[in-house]
Design an enzyme around this catalytic site. Structure first.
Site, PDB file in Angstrom:
ATOM      1  N   HIS A 185      32.308  34.368  34.417  1.00 17.70           N
ATOM      2  CA  HIS A 185      33.444  33.487  35.159  1.00 17.70           C
ATOM      3  C   HIS A 185      34.123  32.680  33.917  1.00 17.70           C
ATOM      4  CE1 HIS A 185      32.819  34.999  39.082  1.00 17.70           C
ATOM      5  NE2 HIS A 185      31.426  34.120  39.157  1.00 17.70           N
ATOM      6  N   ASP A 211      36.667  40.048  37.407  1.00 19.04           N
ATOM      7  CA  ASP A 211      37.759  39.604  36.724  1.00 19.04           C
ATOM      8  C   ASP A 211      39.047  39.269  37.140  1.00 19.04           C
ATOM      9  OD1 ASP A 211      36.076  39.927  34.758  1.00 19.04           O
ATOM     10  OD2 ASP A 211      36.877  41.986  33.978  1.00 19.04           O
TER      11      ASP A 211
HETATM   12  P1  GDP Z   1      36.165  36.151  37.612  1.00 20.97           P
HETATM   13  O1  GDP Z   1      35.226  37.016  36.816  1.00 20.97           O
HETATM   14  O2  GDP Z   1      36.815  36.829  38.686  1.00 20.97           O
HETATM   15  O3  GDP Z   1      36.159  34.700  37.630  1.00 20.97           O
HETATM   16  O4  GDP Z   1      37.509  36.257  36.481  1.00 20.97           O
HETATM   17  P2  GDP Z   1      37.481  35.910  34.894  1.00 20.97           P
HETATM   18  O5  GDP Z   1      36.920  34.656  34.559  1.00 20.97           O
HETATM   19  O6  GDP Z   1      36.933  37.113  33.972  1.00 20.97           O
HETATM   20  O7  GDP Z   1      39.153  36.094  34.400  1.00 20.97           O
HETATM   21  C1  GDP Z   1      40.014  35.383  34.997  1.00 20.97           C
HETATM   22  C2  GDP Z   1      40.855  34.623  33.842  1.00 20.97           C
HETATM   23  O8  GDP Z   1      42.002  34.398  34.135  1.00 20.97           O
HETATM   24  C3  GDP Z   1      40.182  33.648  33.166  1.00 20.97           C
HETATM   25  O9  GDP Z   1      40.375  33.600  31.829  1.00 20.97           O
HETATM   26  C4  GDP Z   1      41.121  32.615  33.956  1.00 20.97           C
HETATM   27  O10 GDP Z   1      41.082  31.199  33.218  1.00 20.97           O
HETATM   28  C5  GDP Z   1      42.287  33.030  34.009  1.00 20.97           C
HETATM   29  N1  GDP Z   1      43.067  32.735  35.438  1.00 20.97           N
HETATM   30  C6  GDP Z   1      42.561  32.681  36.643  1.00 20.97           C
HETATM   31  N2  GDP Z   1      43.458  32.365  37.394  1.00 20.97           N
HETATM   32  C7  GDP Z   1      44.836  32.573  36.674  1.00 20.97           C
HETATM   33  C8  GDP Z   1      46.134  32.361  36.744  1.00 20.97           C
HETATM   34  O11 GDP Z   1      46.643  32.120  37.918  1.00 20.97           O
HETATM   35  N3  GDP Z   1      46.899  32.573  35.878  1.00 20.97           N
HETATM   36  C9  GDP Z   1      46.508  32.688  34.561  1.00 20.97           C
HETATM   37  N4  GDP Z   1      47.322  32.644  33.586  1.00 20.97           N
HETATM   38  N5  GDP Z   1      45.089  32.690  34.212  1.00 20.97           N
HETATM   39  C10 GDP Z   1      44.235  32.545  35.193  1.00 20.97           C
END
Ligand code: GDP
Length: 424
Positions: free
Chosen positions: A40, A12
């Site tokens: 994701h 995440d």
């Molecule tokens: P992954 O499994 O590593 O892809 O991570 P997730 O998708 O579970 O979690 C990342 C969350 O943070 C998602 O809701 C993204 O849209 C959000 N996100 C990613 N980068 C950023 C950022 O730089 N700022 C903010 N506010 N949200 C982000």
């Protein structure tokens, strides 16, 4: 050129967003491990998507998305996901599935549920997607490879063996309904028809792509600390989350992997059980959870609230080292803009001694965080495009962490969208 996007921590970290962004310049995106147990979250011009099986590159017309041999392939979930993105107006993606990928069977999902039930309080906090029983069967050599779906004689004989074996456990350990060979064979026929259009010798496809100088992106799931060897065993996932495994789970030569982008979040979060040294609780955690990510830190697959904590330099330094990091993408920095002061975990105190080396699980359970507090920047940094334009305290936070983890932070993510990125 082969690149990997992987996580430094518990997952995440925002890998989906970074992969989606880097996919703009890629030809092929490959999922190499894990299954539909994690998700994701991607925000782009088509909307907001939670992908569990499809690689994060499916939103582009120019990319091919590959489900590699290392993946736990849940065929109905894959087909449903393809339909769901097409329904939202995304052009039909070009998808290839490795003929060597193995299939998550309905009984894997059942066994995952039954085992968590049986363990009760001692359960692993599994997402109950069948991943652990799936990989157990793969390594016990009783799994089903995609290519086997096309060998009717083999299937007819193998389903009988499978039922004999699984029914012992179903009857005597779990006291649950038994499997029948006819039902299983029917399911496998359905799976065969669903997956047939996508099946390919993907390692040969990738080898040709490498020779044609195509850009290939390996997309990891979860993060270093969930790796079965190098993570917080046994509270780990069942397939390697490390970039080098990407070569195996995709079927490409290891020396072709030239860039490893390790995604690190500006604070910590984790799902499931297991030691989490910099964890915070109560109102402090609730507020960070509510403001975190894009609409709160809740599981993309299960919707369950994530455990929250401050940035952990010990875990992240180790997390980056084990990935073979060339670049760190530091994400979700914008979320911290509300804090007057930001604690960071800079060491672990274990039996009265402070260390910055990430320990084995038995020692980890005893570790207490050594915190250092940095000043906050108290402003909204979304929309900023240049590193120099970030508030001074924000840059200091980033530079402090870069020094502690010892790997270059070359990208800073300040929002969930593709364009919310600052290159350094
Ligand atoms: P992954 O499994 O590593 O892809 O991570 P997730 O998708 O579970 O979690 C990342 C969350 O943070 C998602 O809701 C993204 O849209 C959000 N996100 C990613 N980068 C950023 C950022 O730089 N700022 C903010 N506010 N949200 C982000």
């Amino acid at each position: 050129m082969v690149k990997a996007v992987v996580g430094a921590n518990w997952g995440d970290e925002g890998k989906g967003k970074i992969t989606d962004m880097m996919a703009a310049d890629a030809d092929i995106i490959v999922r190499f491990q894990g299954g539909a147990n994690a998700g994701h979250t991607i925000v782009n011009n088509y909307g907001k998507f939670a992908l569990h099986t499809l690689p994060s590159g499916v939103f582009y017309n120019h990319t091919t998305s590959i489900i590699g041999n290392g993946v736990a392939l849940n065929i109905p979930v894959l087909i449903k996901e393809i339909k769901s993105i097409e329904e939202k107006g995304v052009p039909a993606p070009h998808i290839l599935v490795s003929d060597r990928a193995q299939i998550v069977m309905p009984y894997h999902i059942l066994f995952d549920q039954y085992e968590e039930e049986r363990l009760g309080k001692a359960s692993f906090g599994s997402t109950k997607s069948g991943i652990a029983p799936f990989y157990s069967d793969k390594y016990a050599k009783i799994g089903y490879q995609v290519q086997e779906l096309f060998d009717e004689d083999l299937l007819k004989e193998k389903v009988v063996r499978t039922c004999d074996q699984k029914n012992v456990l179903l009857e005597h350990l779990y006291h649950k309904p038994l499997l029948t060979p006819e039902e299983l064979l029917n399911t496998l026929h359905e799976y065969r028809d669903m997956i047939a259009p996508y099946v390919c010798d993907t390692s040969a496809y990738l080898w040709n792509a490498i020779k044609e100088n195509k850009t290939i992106l390996l997309e990891g799931q979860l993060g270093t600390l969930k790796d079965p060897d190098h993570g917080i065993y046994p509270m780990v996932t069942s397939s390697s989350t490390l970039a080098p495994y990407g070569c195996i789970g995709a079927g490409i030569p290891a020396q072709e992997l030239k860039q490893v982008v390790t995604v690190c979040k500006a604070y910590s979060s984790a799902v499931g059980a297991g030691a989490f040294v910099s964890e915070i609780f109560g109102d402090e955690a609730d507020e960070l959870r509510r403001r975190g990510g894009d609409g709160g830190e809740f599981g993309a697959t299960t919707g369950r609230p994530r455990r929250m904590g401050w940035f952990d330099c010990v875990a992240s330094k180790y997390g980056c080292r084990m990935q073979g990091t060339t670049d760190v993408a530091f994400t979700v920095v914008d979320v911290l803009g509300y804090l007057d002061e930001i604690p960071v975990c800079v060491g672990y105190e274990i039996d009265g001694e402070v260390t910055t080396d990430f320990p084995v699980t038995s020692k980890l359970e005893k570790a207490k965080p050594v915190l250092k507090t940095l000043p906050g920047w108290k402003s909204d940094i979304r929309g900023i495009k240049k590193y120099e334009d970030l508030p001074e305290n924000c840059r200091k936070y980033i530079e402090f962490i870069e020094k502690e983890i010892g790997f270059p932070i070359t990208m800073v993510s300040n929002g969930p969208g593709r364009e919310d990125i600052i290159y350094r």
